[in-house]
Design an enzyme around this catalytic site. Sequence first.
Site, mmCIF file in Angstrom:
data_model
loop_
_atom_site.group_PDB
_atom_site.id
_atom_site.type_symbol
_atom_site.label_atom_id
_atom_site.label_comp_id
_atom_site.label_asym_id
_atom_site.label_seq_id
_atom_site.Cartn_x
_atom_site.Cartn_y
_atom_site.Cartn_z
ATOM 1 N N LYS A 1 0.802 -1.226 0.000
ATOM 2 C CA LYS A 1 0.000 0.000 0.000
ATOM 3 C C LYS A 1 0.838 1.282 0.000
ATOM 4 C CE LYS A 1 -4.273 -1.717 2.027
ATOM 5 N NZ LYS A 1 -5.326 -1.466 3.019
ATOM 6 N N ASP B 1 -10.689 3.039 1.725
ATOM 7 C CA ASP B 1 -11.094 2.409 2.992
ATOM 8 C C ASP B 1 -11.975 3.325 3.852
ATOM 9 O OD1 ASP B 1 -10.021 -0.128 2.770
ATOM 10 O OD2 ASP B 1 -8.095 0.424 3.650
HETATM 11 P P1 NDP Z 1 -2.533 -2.245 11.713
HETATM 12 O O1 NDP Z 1 -1.586 -3.334 12.043
HETATM 13 O O2 NDP Z 1 -2.097 -1.120 10.852
HETATM 14 O O3 NDP Z 1 -3.083 -1.614 13.095
HETATM 15 C C1 NDP Z 1 -3.456 -2.442 14.171
HETATM 16 C C2 NDP Z 1 -4.113 -1.611 15.262
HETATM 17 O O4 NDP Z 1 -4.575 -2.506 16.276
HETATM 18 C C3 NDP Z 1 -3.178 -0.624 15.952
HETATM 19 O O5 NDP Z 1 -3.918 0.473 16.392
HETATM 20 C C4 NDP Z 1 -2.677 -1.454 17.147
HETATM 21 O O6 NDP Z 1 -2.243 -0.655 18.222
HETATM 22 C C5 NDP Z 1 -3.952 -2.169 17.527
HETATM 23 N N1 NDP Z 1 -3.708 -3.406 18.274
HETATM 24 C C6 NDP Z 1 -3.251 -4.574 17.787
HETATM 25 N N2 NDP Z 1 -3.175 -5.481 18.767
HETATM 26 C C7 NDP Z 1 -3.604 -4.879 19.904
HETATM 27 C C8 NDP Z 1 -3.767 -5.296 21.250
HETATM 28 N N3 NDP Z 1 -3.480 -6.540 21.632
HETATM 29 N N4 NDP Z 1 -4.257 -4.403 22.136
HETATM 30 C C9 NDP Z 1 -4.564 -3.134 21.760
HETATM 31 N N5 NDP Z 1 -4.417 -2.678 20.505
HETATM 32 C C10 NDP Z 1 -3.941 -3.542 19.579
HETATM 33 O O7 NDP Z 1 -3.813 -2.990 11.084
HETATM 34 P P2 NDP Z 1 -4.935 -2.389 10.117
HETATM 35 O O8 NDP Z 1 -5.258 -1.020 10.567
HETATM 36 O O9 NDP Z 1 -4.566 -2.605 8.723
HETATM 37 O O10 NDP Z 1 -6.162 -3.381 10.422
HETATM 38 C C11 NDP Z 1 -6.785 -3.424 11.698
HETATM 39 C C12 NDP Z 1 -7.929 -4.449 11.660
HETATM 40 O O11 NDP Z 1 -8.935 -3.999 10.761
HETATM 41 C C13 NDP Z 1 -7.507 -5.834 11.147
HETATM 42 O O12 NDP Z 1 -8.170 -6.797 11.922
HETATM 43 C C14 NDP Z 1 -8.019 -5.875 9.723
HETATM 44 O O13 NDP Z 1 -8.372 -7.170 9.311
HETATM 45 C C15 NDP Z 1 -9.282 -5.009 9.840
HETATM 46 N N6 NDP Z 1 -9.621 -4.351 8.580
HETATM 47 C C16 NDP Z 1 -10.908 -4.491 8.130
HETATM 48 C C17 NDP Z 1 -11.278 -3.882 6.963
HETATM 49 C C18 NDP Z 1 -12.681 -4.063 6.464
HETATM 50 O O14 NDP Z 1 -12.891 -3.827 5.276
HETATM 51 N N7 NDP Z 1 -13.639 -4.426 7.294
HETATM 52 C C19 NDP Z 1 -10.353 -3.054 6.175
HETATM 53 C C20 NDP Z 1 -9.028 -2.943 6.762
HETATM 54 C C21 NDP Z 1 -8.703 -3.583 7.933
HETATM 55 P P3 NDP Z 1 -0.746 -0.038 18.268
HETATM 56 O O15 NDP Z 1 -0.754 1.128 17.315
HETATM 57 O O16 NDP Z 1 -0.579 0.375 19.669
HETATM 58 O O17 NDP Z 1 0.171 -1.145 17.832
#
Ligand code: NDP
Length: 286
Positions: A80, A116
């Site tokens: 991306k 998105d």
């Molecule tokens: P990223 O890896 O970019 O971001 C992950 C986020 O989740 C960060 O804010 C991270 O926090 C947080 N996080 C992860 N694990 C934990 C935890 N154990 N406790 C607290 N916070 C946590 O992922 P994406 O933004 O790309 O995707 C996020 C989710 O959204 C995924 O599950 C993905 O499948 C889903 N998604 C769904 C879409 C849809 O069309 N419905 C489209 C895109 C994504 P930190 O910054 O502190 O690490």
Amino acid sequence: MPGARSRVLSDDAARAPVAGVIGSPIAHSRSPAIFGAAFASEGIDWHYFPFEVGEGDGAAAVEAMRTLGLRGLSVTMPLKVEVIDAVDRCSAGAEALGAVNCIAWEGDELVGHNTDGDGFVDSLRWRGIDPAGGRAVVVGAGGAARSISEALGRAGSPEVVVVNRSLERAERAAALAGTNGRVGTEADIVGAELVFNATSVGMAGTEAAGELPIDPARLHRGQVVADIVYVPLVTPLLEAASAAGALTLDGLGMLTGQAAQAFTLWTGRDAPIAIMEAAARQTLDR
Ligand code: NDP
């Protein structure tokens, strides 16, 4: 011979009836099913393929789109960011986010978009929810959360509060919402009308599967709670929100919304949303 190339590219009819998604791993992408159903229902004789393209090969894939005259490309992990340098220009949203998930032709230029956030906002509106009508808490600050915050800002949200584990990322996501964006804490959830989980917490197959991203005691009747995690479709957060009397929306909305936006960018037509949503749901039932 650049002149000859531009003549072909500016002739829309000369392009191949082919679109696809690039990324890695790509075998389990749901996009071929969603776009296949959309093209079939609209009588568009295009084919949509998953293309396995690894990190570092994004620019070459965009060049292939140019050379072969592919109609459109969806872009997913891990490409991306790297495709930005290969397109001719980016939409304002993709530029601000520094991430592209869809490439479309405009004349003989390849334009990188990020659908998105707008797709998520569209999915709220389909369900009669006005993003400008209430204070929002976005939980998370990753790629998806940033796109949602940015789109909420443009959609006129009165307040976008970003709550995230890492403060630095939260600040960046909140800034994308513009002057109505700020970093907050879980305590802000009680006073919000709209609560969106954009973390991966609750997603099957991860360490945080079965968990909730927030304390569910902060949820109550009168709120709309959306989760963008779509495996499972009913996440522990949505179960808790339902039990608290909130209106719940699952991750199918954003999945469909971002694809619907891409469909329109590529074809110039309104997307068959119900057909695309049904196709997306079927992939989740498999
Ligand atoms: P990223 O890896 O970019 O971001 C992950 C986020 O989740 C960060 O804010 C991270 O926090 C947080 N996080 C992860 N694990 C934990 C935890 N154990 N406790 C607290 N916070 C946590 O992922 P994406 O933004 O790309 O995707 C996020 C989710 O959204 C995924 O599950 C993905 O499948 C889903 N998604 C769904 C879409 C849809 O069309 N419905 C489209 C895109 C994504 P930190 O910054 O502190 O690490």
